[in-house]
Design an enzyme around this catalytic site. Structure first.
Site, mmCIF file in Angstrom:
data_model
loop_
_atom_site.group_PDB
_atom_site.id
_atom_site.type_symbol
_atom_site.label_atom_id
_atom_site.label_comp_id
_atom_site.label_asym_id
_atom_site.label_seq_id
_atom_site.Cartn_x
_atom_site.Cartn_y
_atom_site.Cartn_z
ATOM 1 N N LYS A 123 -11.002 -4.328 6.922
ATOM 2 C CA LYS A 123 -10.532 -5.281 5.926
ATOM 3 C C LYS A 123 -11.304 -6.599 5.953
ATOM 4 O O LYS A 123 -11.561 -7.199 4.907
ATOM 5 C CB LYS A 123 -9.033 -5.529 6.127
ATOM 6 C CG LYS A 123 -8.153 -4.342 5.761
ATOM 7 C CD LYS A 123 -6.693 -4.670 5.941
ATOM 8 C CE LYS A 123 -5.794 -3.557 5.407
ATOM 9 N NZ LYS A 123 -5.995 -2.299 6.093
ATOM 10 N N GLU A 141 -3.756 -13.703 6.443
ATOM 11 C CA GLU A 141 -3.706 -13.883 4.999
ATOM 12 C C GLU A 141 -2.517 -14.733 4.617
ATOM 13 O O GLU A 141 -1.466 -14.689 5.277
ATOM 14 C CB GLU A 141 -3.576 -12.532 4.270
ATOM 15 C CG GLU A 141 -4.830 -11.737 4.165
ATOM 16 C CD GLU A 141 -4.627 -10.477 3.343
ATOM 17 O OE1 GLU A 141 -3.469 -10.218 2.930
ATOM 18 O OE2 GLU A 141 -5.596 -9.754 3.110
ATOM 19 N N HIS A 181 6.422 -0.900 3.002
ATOM 20 C CA HIS A 181 4.999 -0.830 2.673
ATOM 21 C C HIS A 181 4.557 0.552 2.195
ATOM 22 O O HIS A 181 3.363 0.799 2.067
ATOM 23 C CB HIS A 181 4.133 -1.270 3.864
ATOM 24 C CG HIS A 181 4.464 -2.628 4.385
ATOM 25 N ND1 HIS A 181 4.216 -3.778 3.664
ATOM 26 C CD2 HIS A 181 5.046 -3.023 5.540
ATOM 27 C CE1 HIS A 181 4.618 -4.831 4.364
ATOM 28 N NE2 HIS A 181 5.128 -4.396 5.507
ATOM 29 N N ARG A 184 -11.168 6.970 -2.078
ATOM 30 C CA ARG A 184 -10.739 8.357 -2.282
ATOM 31 C C ARG A 184 -9.892 8.413 -3.547
ATOM 32 O O ARG A 184 -9.618 7.385 -4.173
ATOM 33 C CB ARG A 184 -9.886 8.819 -1.099
ATOM 34 C CG ARG A 184 -8.708 7.891 -0.809
ATOM 35 C CD ARG A 184 -7.808 8.419 0.280
ATOM 36 N NE ARG A 184 -6.859 7.440 0.762
ATOM 37 C CZ ARG A 184 -5.736 7.082 0.159
ATOM 38 N NH1 ARG A 184 -5.429 7.615 -1.006
ATOM 39 N NH2 ARG A 184 -4.926 6.195 0.693
#
Length: 625
Positions: free
Chosen positions: A116, A200, A235, A297
């Site tokens: 990330k 973040e 999530h 993907r």
């Protein structure tokens, strides 16, 4: 064009790929574990090849066995589906090294977007907006703590190699940072072998918006518009839709163009998804949407994009992998109507969404919508893989109609004895705020109590179940006159056991108007389905009529089908309230069952290693005198 294709996956996505390949005249090879040998994807493929035992590490993650299967069956290409090896750059390289075609993203792109922090840095360089935060090499707790303060609380600590909600912690204040960081690092190290994290800014009214992109080997990249995947639980996505509610043309153009730039920045080829996080506190705005990550993907939710564009994304994958250019240019793609997808899982919302495994003795899914399923009636849900039974996909001219169709489809689901989240999905799709488009990623958690169906049967369930036990039809004069009262509605009183509850019900004539459905099973049992929820019922068992008590009187029942992994007591043992008695496991989750009160163990019905069905009696405790 590729002539033969090995599908390195299982279940629903394998069937989905086979369907398109067959239409295109491509021969298919299914690889499978031993426990999957009888599933539809195996029988529907032209050739099948067993690659190992049940555990994924011994089958679907065995690169050597998959490549050997490709050689032995003469496959020209390998499609990885999603999950398992779909984003494994080393496997993609091994496929190419074996002289086979990889129907997936280039290994370099997989690596570029796999971490990330590196992916966000690359996106910044490409002019793609990223969430404010810290992605530096200095991973000392002091530096991370300072950067969190500079970003401004609340913040999100995320594993750089994370995914699926693992290695992620929200922190609301500085004093909670150190503990959350340590916990996040432990989980990241265990799940990904990498404890590095990034910081973040936590978005208080977040929306999950993602864009479907596609690239070919000629340098062309297009987008197929956006999806909204904000309805999540822990999530994990629950309901996805396309397009995103509240997305105006200007914001759509900005987000989709940013997604194309992101794909171009890594030389992307094939199907991919650029995921964004949006601050929806003031609606969707171009300056409040930031890059989050890329999935290199095909996505689980790709059917909603297919529905609004009229394109088959698996066909696009096969054509691009065969060296053809993209089937359409950007100006030939348009949005038609609204689509929604709900993930039907083998889990029980009434028990905290515990997984449910076992045989699918009865399974009827709606025939009026698209259903992508990996199993059929007579198959089984095992504890070894993802518990998704099917995807319910609807398409309509307008969003409100799509929501209504999705709710109706979920209500029509009939599955037994495996429990499902169909009733939960039906309530979510019919929720007034969802229908109005007032959604964010916290929607489900805020409304969970309203969305989870009641654990106790409602009056309609009781009425229908009791009526089904009447010994004769409504024309029988003895039944017709039972309970007759002058100037009152006739009724019959009958004892019925529904979902473990014993009730005496006055059956009213109005029960005939109910939408509930009663099914008689091959084993002689009966199940009632109403609004997506299953209620087993029948006449009271002899021990219940004898007054042995309610389930809560000391009968410890299995809350889900599973395997007994520990029995901590013996008959005659004295136990105290809260003492552990039995532990069962299903879907890699453990559930510890404790004594409901102080007492004596009068019966132990299981031993370690036993497979038990839901509601099976495990232990009985009686209160001490």
């Amino acid at each position: 064009m590729i002539r033969s294709l090995l599908i390195a996956n299982r279940g629903e996505i394998a069937r989905r790929i086979i369907r398109t390949a067959r239409r295109m005249g491509v021969r298919t090879v299914a690889v499978h574990s031993d426990v999957d040998a009888g599933l539809p994807f195996v029988t529907e493929a032209d050739t099948a090849f067993c690659i190992g035992s049940a555990a994924a590490r011994d089958s679907y993650l065995r690169q050597d066995r998959i490549l050997a299967a490709a050689r032995e069956t003469g496959a020209e290409a390998i499609h990885p589906g999603y999950g398992f090896l779909s984003e494994n750059a080393e496997f993609a390289e091994a496929v190419a090294a074996a002289g086979l075609v990889w129907v997936g993203a280039p290994p370099a792109a997989i690596r570029a977007m796999g971490l990330k922090d590196a992916a966000k840095a690359r996106m910044q360089s490409a002019g793609v907006p990223v969430t404010p935060g810290y992605m530096g090499e200095d991973q000392s707790p002091d530096r991370l703590r300072r950067e969190a303060g500079a970003t401004g609380y609340p913040v999100l600590i995320k594993a750089v190699a994370g995914g699926g909600g693992k290695g992620m912690r929200r922190v609301d204040a500085a004093e909670a940072f150190d503990e959350a960081l340590a916990s996040c690092r432990r989980e990241a190290a265990a799940a990904f072998g990498d404890e590095r994290v990034l910081i973040e800014k936590y978005i208080l009214s977040p929306r999950h918006v993602e864009v479907q992109v596609f690239g070919d080997t000629f340098g062309n990249v297009v987008h197929l518009f956006e999806r909204d995947c904000s309805l999540q639980r822990r999530h994990q996505k629950v309901i996805e839709e396309a397009p995103a509610p509240g997305m105006d043309a200007q914001t759509r153009a900005a987000v989709c163009e940013a997604a194309v730039r992101a794909a171009q920045a890594v030389g992307y080829v094939g199907a991919g998804t650029i995921e964004f996080i949006a601050d929806a506190s003031e609606g969707l705005r171009a300056d409040r949407i930031w890059f989050m990550e890329m999935n290199t993907r095909l996505q689980v939710e790709h059917p909603v994009t297919e529905a609004i564009t009229g394109q088959d994304l698996v066909e696009w994958q096969l054509r691009v992998a065969s060296g053809e250019p993209l089937p359409l240019r950007q100006d030939a793609l348009a949005i038609d109507g609204w689509a929604m997808e709900a993930r039907l899982y083998a889990e029980n919302p009434a028990t905290g969404f515990l997984p449910s495994t076992g045989p699918l003795d009865h399974m009827r899914l709606p025939e009026t919508v698209r259903v992508d399923s990996g199993v059929e009636q007579g198959d089984a849900v095992t504890p070894f893989y993802d518990p998704m039974i099917a995807k319910l996909v609807v398409h309509a001219p307008r969003r409100t109609e799509a929501a209504a169709r999705l709710a109706a489809a979920a209500r029509a689901v009939e599955v037994w004895p495996v429990r499902t989240n169909a009733g939960f999905l039906a309530r979510a799709a019919a929720d007034p705020d969802f229908v109005a488009g007032r959604v964010d990623t916290g929607f489900i958690e805020r409304r969970l109590e309203h969305l989870v169906p009641d654990a106790e049967p409602c009056e309609t369930v009781l009425q229908v179940a009791a009526a089904a036990l009447l010994p004769a039809g409504p024309d029988d004069p003895w039944i017709a006159l039972a309970g007759f009262r002058t100037n009152a509605e006739p009724h019959v009183e009958i004892a019925v056991e529904v979902g473990g509850s014993l009730r005496v019900v006055k059956v009213q004539d109005a029960v005939r108007k109910s939408s509930a459905r009663v099914r008689h099973l091959a084993d002689g049992g009966q199940v009632l389905f109403l609004d997506g929820v299953a209620w087993p019922f029948g006449p009271p068992r002899a021990e219940r009529l004898a007054g042995s008590g309610q389930v809560s009187d000391g009968a410890i029942l299995a809350p889900m089908p599973g395997r007994v992994i520990a029995v901590a007591v013996e008959e005659g043992a004295t136990v105290t309230r809260g003492q552990r008695l039995v532990v069962i496991e299903a879907m890699k989750m453990e559930q510890s069952l404790a004594a409901p009160f102080d007492g004596i163990v009068v019966a132990v019905k299981v031993t370690e290693g036993d497979q038990v069905s839901e509601s099976a009696l495990l232990v009985r405790v009686e209160a001490g005198s």
